[in-house]
Design a protein around this motif. Structure first.
Motif: not given
Length: 78
Positions: A27-33, A35-39, A45-52
């Motif tokens: 089991l690996a617990l990770t933070g948001a960074g 996923s974003t580093d992986s694309g 964020s400014k261009d994140g999914l909640w902006s769409k």
């Protein structure tokens, strides 16, 4: 719990690989960074999914009130 500290990323990656190979389950617990580093886009964020896609369309309340629109948005989202 065992905490490992590494001087370089290669040593850390090699030890992680060995641990995963030897583990029955992992089991690996990770933070948001991670996923974003992986694309993978984040949400806030400014261009994140909640902006769409407004966050309220992801709620149970929105689904209950607008199931057809909920599925349309989620089809686009996925």
């Amino acid at each position: 719990m065992v905490v490992h500290r590494f001087e370089d990323a290669d040593s850390a990656a090699n030890m992680c690989l060995d641990l995963f190979k030897d583990a029955g389950l992992s089991l690996a617990l990770t933070g948001a960074g991670v996923s974003t580093d992986s694309g993978v886009p984040d949400f806030r964020s400014k261009d994140g999914l909640w902006s769409k896609y407004p966050s309220d369309v992801m709620s149970r309340e929105f689904f209950d009130a607008n199931p057809a629109k909920f599925y349309k948005v989620h089809q686009e989202f996925l």
